[in-house]
Write an enzyme that holds these catalytic residues in place. Structure first.
Site, PDB file in Angstrom:
ATOM      1  N   HIS A  38       0.918  -1.258  -0.099  1.00 39.35           N
ATOM      2  CA  HIS A  38       0.056  -0.153  -0.109  1.00 39.35           C
ATOM      3  C   HIS A  38       0.736   1.198   0.046  1.00 39.35           C
ATOM      4  CE1 HIS A  38      -3.293   2.337   0.628  1.00 39.35           C
ATOM      5  NE2 HIS A  38      -2.877   3.169   1.484  1.00 39.35           N
TER       6      HIS A  38
ATOM      7  N   ASP B 297      -6.816  -2.367   4.060  1.00 40.76           N
ATOM      8  CA  ASP B 297      -5.459  -1.779   4.337  1.00 40.76           C
ATOM      9  C   ASP B 297      -5.201  -1.772   5.909  1.00 40.76           C
ATOM     10  OD1 ASP B 297      -5.205  -1.259   1.390  1.00 40.76           O
ATOM     11  OD2 ASP B 297      -6.026   0.517   1.814  1.00 40.76           O
TER      12      ASP B 297
HETATM   13  C1  GRF Z   1       0.912   0.584  -6.281  1.00 40.62           C
HETATM   14  O1  GRF Z   1       0.845   1.792  -5.984  1.00 40.62           O
HETATM   15  C2  GRF Z   1       0.597  -0.386  -4.899  1.00 40.62           C
HETATM   16  O2  GRF Z   1       1.058   0.337  -3.815  1.00 40.62           O
HETATM   17  C3  GRF Z   1      -0.961  -0.266  -4.841  1.00 40.62           C
HETATM   18  O3  GRF Z   1      -1.309  -0.122  -6.132  1.00 40.62           O
HETATM   19  C4  GRF Z   1      -0.425   0.349  -7.105  1.00 40.62           C
HETATM   20  C5  GRF Z   1       0.072  -0.954  -8.018  1.00 40.62           C
HETATM   21  O4  GRF Z   1       0.942  -0.531  -9.152  1.00 40.62           O
HETATM   22  N1  GRF Z   1      -1.525  -1.178  -4.165  1.00 40.62           N
HETATM   23  P1  GRF Z   1       1.561  -1.617 -10.026  1.00 40.62           P
HETATM   24  O5  GRF Z   1       0.252  -2.428 -10.755  1.00 40.62           O
HETATM   25  O6  GRF Z   1       2.299  -2.489  -9.234  1.00 40.62           O
HETATM   26  O7  GRF Z   1       2.325  -0.778 -11.119  1.00 40.62           O
END
Ligand code: GRF
Length: 199
Positions: free
Chosen positions: A112, A148
């Site tokens: 997160h 979360d």
């Molecule tokens: C990231 O910012 C992660 O923290 C959140 O969703 C986003 C996913 O990005 N849970 P990616 O698909 O890994 O580029």
């Protein structure tokens, strides 16, 4: 060394997924990525996984309509078919029912983009800047019923620069995510991190 088999769930780009896959390449990594599954058939991360030599498939949520649990049963079956013992959420954008959370309790983690418990939910970087925080960051946590809210396994801190935009902060935090997530996953599967819920 026998490696823990990990299934990665995505909905979109998959940059964290790629970081997890690349970090698993060395022989001494304690996990291997068994499968990548997206709830969206068009997710860019599916092609990205295949290009990295990992089996990737969609378990589309659309045909299940409002029956979230039926979709989760299909996901769960796919994860088990590939022999997964851990699940890493990497930009998986579906709220889960108690069925899937319970089935993988202590073995499902998420990343997160905030220093939890601050800023659960969306738009974390803008909220951190507007609050005048000196630092932002990211958290890897176990997945529990609340969104979360699960026990935090690891965090990385990123200083917020003067007059920084939420876009550049997001980019810098994302780079920190790519370093943090593989480490936290490796620590969990190898027993180096003992999350509060399993102690
Ligand atoms: C990231 O910012 C992660 O923290 C959140 O969703 C986003 C996913 O990005 N849970 P990616 O698909 O890994 O580029």
């Amino acid at each position: 060394m026998s490696k823990a088999r990990v299934g990665i769930l995505i909905s979109g780009t998959g940059s964290n997924m790629e970081a997890l896959i690349r970090a698993a390449e060395p022989d001494d990594c304690p996990y291997e990525v068994a499968v990548v599954i997206s709830n969206r058939p068009g997710a860019a991360g599916l092609d990205r996984a295949k290009a990295l030599g990992v089996t990737a498939l969609a378990v589309d949520h659309a045909p299940f309509g409002k029956d979230r649990e039926a979709h989760e049963h299909a996901l769960d079956a796919a994860l088990r078919r590939f022999g997964c013992s851990y699940v890493a959420l990497a930009g998986y954008m579906r709220i889960m029912t108690p069925f899937l959370v319970g089935a993988w309790q202590g073995r499902m983690l998420n990343i997160h983009p905030s220093l939890l418990p601050k800023y659960p939910g969306l738009d974390t970087h803008r909220r951190a800047i507007e609050a005048g925080d000196a630092e932002a960051g990211c958290s890897v946590h176990l997945v529990t019923a609340g969104v979360d809210e699960g026990p935090v396994l690891a965090q990385a801190r990123v200083r917020i620069l003067p007059r920084e935009s939420h876009q550049t902060l997001a980019e810098r935090v994302l780079a920190a995510e790519h370093a943090l997530y593989p480490e936290a996953l490796a620590d969990l599967v190898s027993g180096r991190s003992t999350p509060p819920s399993s102690s």
